[in-house]
Design a protein around this motif. Structure first.
Motif, mmCIF file in Angstrom:
data_model
loop_
_atom_site.group_PDB
_atom_site.id
_atom_site.type_symbol
_atom_site.label_atom_id
_atom_site.label_comp_id
_atom_site.label_asym_id
_atom_site.label_seq_id
_atom_site.Cartn_x
_atom_site.Cartn_y
_atom_site.Cartn_z
ATOM 1 N N GLY A 78 0.715 -1.314 0.049
ATOM 2 C CA GLY A 78 -0.034 0.148 -0.058
ATOM 3 C C GLY A 78 0.929 1.285 -0.019
ATOM 4 O O GLY A 78 0.520 2.279 -0.681
ATOM 5 N N ALA A 79 1.737 1.195 0.821
ATOM 6 C CA ALA A 79 2.810 2.435 1.175
ATOM 7 C C ALA A 79 3.463 2.827 -0.370
ATOM 8 O O ALA A 79 3.558 3.725 -0.913
ATOM 9 C CB ALA A 79 3.935 2.286 2.155
ATOM 10 N N LEU A 80 4.076 1.375 -1.079
ATOM 11 C CA LEU A 80 4.789 1.574 -2.272
ATOM 12 C C LEU A 80 3.707 2.302 -3.428
ATOM 13 O O LEU A 80 4.156 3.057 -4.200
ATOM 14 C CB LEU A 80 5.488 0.502 -2.778
ATOM 15 N N MET A 81 2.731 1.637 -3.582
ATOM 16 C CA MET A 81 1.603 1.899 -4.548
ATOM 17 C C MET A 81 1.217 3.526 -4.235
ATOM 18 O O MET A 81 1.158 4.188 -5.340
ATOM 19 C CB MET A 81 0.035 1.247 -4.269
ATOM 20 N N SER A 82 0.932 3.822 -3.191
ATOM 21 C CA SER A 82 0.604 5.238 -2.645
ATOM 22 C C SER A 82 1.643 6.372 -3.239
ATOM 23 O O SER A 82 1.401 7.435 -3.987
ATOM 24 C CB SER A 82 0.349 5.518 -1.441
ATOM 25 N N VAL A 83 2.753 5.940 -3.162
ATOM 26 C CA VAL A 83 4.203 6.825 -3.331
ATOM 27 C C VAL A 83 4.224 6.830 -5.260
ATOM 28 O O VAL A 83 4.304 7.903 -5.727
ATOM 29 C CB VAL A 83 5.530 6.388 -2.935
ATOM 30 N N ILE A 84 4.064 5.725 -5.642
ATOM 31 C CA ILE A 84 4.152 5.617 -7.133
ATOM 32 C C ILE A 84 3.099 6.263 -7.882
ATOM 33 O O ILE A 84 3.191 7.149 -8.639
ATOM 34 C CB ILE A 84 4.168 4.204 -7.589
ATOM 35 N N SER A 85 1.988 5.913 -7.333
ATOM 36 C CA SER A 85 0.767 6.751 -7.889
ATOM 37 C C SER A 85 0.447 8.071 -7.529
ATOM 38 O O SER A 85 0.136 9.169 -8.516
ATOM 39 C CB SER A 85 -0.540 5.980 -7.652
ATOM 40 N N GLY A 86 1.046 8.384 -6.392
ATOM 41 C CA GLY A 86 1.023 10.009 -5.978
ATOM 42 C C GLY A 86 2.025 10.865 -6.740
ATOM 43 O O GLY A 86 1.943 11.805 -7.202
ATOM 44 N N ALA A 87 3.263 10.101 -6.970
ATOM 45 C CA ALA A 87 4.192 10.837 -7.961
ATOM 46 C C ALA A 87 3.739 11.128 -9.327
ATOM 47 O O ALA A 87 3.799 12.017 -9.733
ATOM 48 C CB ALA A 87 5.604 10.231 -7.839
ATOM 49 N N LEU A 88 3.102 10.145 -9.856
ATOM 50 C CA LEU A 88 2.684 10.211 -11.256
ATOM 51 C C LEU A 88 1.449 11.276 -11.337
ATOM 52 O O LEU A 88 1.575 12.088 -12.486
ATOM 53 C CB LEU A 88 2.108 9.024 -11.652
ATOM 54 N N SER A 89 0.552 11.153 -10.372
ATOM 55 C CA SER A 89 -0.649 12.260 -10.509
ATOM 56 C C SER A 89 -0.045 13.514 -10.206
ATOM 57 O O SER A 89 -0.639 14.506 -10.856
ATOM 58 C CB SER A 89 -1.983 11.662 -9.705
ATOM 59 N N THR A 90 0.913 13.597 -9.226
ATOM 60 C CA THR A 90 1.385 14.959 -8.923
ATOM 61 C C THR A 90 2.303 15.597 -9.882
ATOM 62 O O THR A 90 1.939 16.809 -10.206
ATOM 63 C CB THR A 90 2.310 14.953 -7.830
ATOM 64 N N GLY A 141 8.533 23.099 -7.016
ATOM 65 C CA GLY A 141 9.077 22.172 -6.247
ATOM 66 C C GLY A 141 8.365 21.822 -5.055
ATOM 67 O O GLY A 141 8.493 20.395 -4.676
ATOM 68 N N TRP A 142 7.853 22.740 -4.427
ATOM 69 C CA TRP A 142 6.888 22.586 -3.135
ATOM 70 C C TRP A 142 5.756 21.836 -3.574
ATOM 71 O O TRP A 142 5.590 20.770 -2.898
ATOM 72 C CB TRP A 142 6.786 23.833 -2.497
ATOM 73 N N MET A 143 5.164 22.114 -4.743
ATOM 74 C CA MET A 143 3.817 21.185 -5.239
ATOM 75 C C MET A 143 4.403 19.829 -5.130
ATOM 76 O O MET A 143 3.650 18.853 -4.657
ATOM 77 C CB MET A 143 3.431 21.769 -6.389
ATOM 78 N N LEU A 144 5.451 19.446 -5.984
ATOM 79 C CA LEU A 144 5.854 18.240 -6.022
ATOM 80 C C LEU A 144 6.185 17.392 -4.680
ATOM 81 O O LEU A 144 5.690 16.274 -4.625
ATOM 82 C CB LEU A 144 7.168 18.035 -7.189
ATOM 83 N N LEU A 145 7.130 18.038 -3.856
ATOM 84 C CA LEU A 145 7.335 17.625 -2.641
ATOM 85 C C LEU A 145 6.007 17.248 -1.975
ATOM 86 O O LEU A 145 5.991 16.175 -1.415
ATOM 87 C CB LEU A 145 8.252 18.425 -1.797
ATOM 88 N N PHE A 146 5.206 18.207 -1.477
ATOM 89 C CA PHE A 146 4.165 18.059 -0.787
ATOM 90 C C PHE A 146 3.137 17.014 -1.398
ATOM 91 O O PHE A 146 2.434 16.173 -0.719
ATOM 92 C CB PHE A 146 3.566 19.410 -0.446
ATOM 93 N N GLY A 147 2.973 16.740 -2.710
ATOM 94 C CA GLY A 147 2.315 15.934 -3.360
ATOM 95 C C GLY A 147 2.684 14.598 -3.131
ATOM 96 O O GLY A 147 1.867 13.602 -2.688
ATOM 97 N N ILE A 148 4.000 14.279 -3.298
ATOM 98 C CA ILE A 148 4.377 12.870 -2.991
ATOM 99 C C ILE A 148 4.358 12.523 -1.372
ATOM 100 O O ILE A 148 3.890 11.611 -0.963
ATOM 101 C CB ILE A 148 5.967 12.865 -3.460
ATOM 102 N N LEU A 149 5.130 13.476 -0.558
ATOM 103 C CA LEU A 149 4.793 13.210 0.921
ATOM 104 C C LEU A 149 3.503 13.225 1.315
ATOM 105 O O LEU A 149 3.094 12.262 2.123
ATOM 106 C CB LEU A 149 5.535 14.551 1.481
ATOM 107 N N GLY A 150 2.320 13.861 0.750
ATOM 108 C CA GLY A 150 1.012 13.665 1.276
ATOM 109 C C GLY A 150 0.641 12.430 0.765
ATOM 110 O O GLY A 150 -0.424 11.755 1.313
ATOM 111 N N SER A 151 0.865 12.009 -0.381
ATOM 112 C CA SER A 151 0.278 10.889 -1.094
ATOM 113 C C SER A 151 0.880 9.595 -0.091
ATOM 114 O O SER A 151 0.223 8.573 0.189
ATOM 115 C CB SER A 151 0.817 10.473 -2.400
#
Length: 174
Positions: A78-90, A141-151
Motif C-alpha cells: 500500500g505504501a509503495l503503491m501510494s508513493v508511485i501513484s502519487g508521484a505520477l498524478s502530482t 518544487g514545493w508542489m511536487l514535494l508536498f504531493g508525494i509526501l502527502g500521497s
C-alpha cells in the motif's frame, strides 16, 4: 515441463499496481480539470480509485502467495503503491497547471480568497498573508514535494485499514 516458480515480491506488486492506479488517477484528474469540477466534492471519488487498487493489489499478491499476506506485507504494498501513484498524478497535475492551463492556479487562488472573505472570520491582512503563503507552496518544487509526501502519508493511513481487512497470515503451527 518446467514452470517458473519465481516468487512475486511485494515490491513488484506495489510497483505494478502503483503504476496502474497512477494512470487511472491521471485520467480521473484530467476529467476533473477539463470539466472544472476539481474543487467539488466529486474529487473525493479519487479515493475510491486508491482503495480499489489497493484491494486488487493485495488480492493479486495473495493469489500468487498461496492465499496468504501478512499485515506488514499489505502495508508495504500500500505504501509503495501510494508513493508511485502519487508521484505520477502530482507530476501530471504540475504539468497540467504549468503548461496546459496556466491560469488554473490563479482561478483556485481567487476561489480560495472568496471563500475566506465569505466566512468573515479573518481580516484582509490575514487573508493576504494566507494567500501569500499558499502561493509560495503552490510553486513547482514545493508542489511536487508536498504531493508525494502527502500521497505517502495519506496512502499509508489507508493501507493501515485496508491491510487489516485484507490480510490473511499463514498459520504459525502447520
Amino acid at each position: 515441463m518446467e514452470t517458473n516458480t519465481t516468487p512475486v515480491t511485494t515490491t513488484a506488486i506495489g510497483l505494478r499496481y502503483g503504476l496502474l492506479v497512477g494512470l487511472v488517477s491521471i485520467i480521473f484528474s484530467f476529467v476533473l480539470f477539463v470539466t472544472q469540477t476539481d474543487q467539488s466534492p466529486v474529487r473525493w471519488l479519487g479515493l475510491a480509485v486508491l482503495i480499489g487498487g489497493m484491494v486488487l493489489a493485495h488480492n493479486a499478491y495473495k493469489q500468487v502467495n498461496g492465499g496468504f499476506m501478512d499485515y506488514s506485507e499489505g502495508l508495504g504494498i500500500g505504501a509503495l503503491m501510494s508513493v508511485i501513484s502519487g508521484a505520477l498524478s502530482t507530476a501530471f497535475s504540475y504539468v497540467y497547471m504549468s503548461f496546459v492551463d496556466e491560469g488554473y492556479m490563479s482561478r483556485v487562488m481567487e476561489t480560495t480568497r472568496a471563500k475566506m472573505e465569505a466566512k468573515g472570520n479573518m481580516t484582509d491582512e490575514q487573508i493576504d498573508q494566507a494567500m501569500s503563503m499558499a502561493q509560495k507552496f503552490s510553486s513547482g518544487g514545493w508542489m511536487l514535494l508536498f504531493g508525494i509526501l502527502g500521497s505517502l502519508l495519506f496512502g499509508f493511513l489507508i493501507a493501515l485499514v485496508v491491510s487489516a481487512i485484507t490480510k490473511n497470515s499463514k498459520p504459525e503451527f502447520e
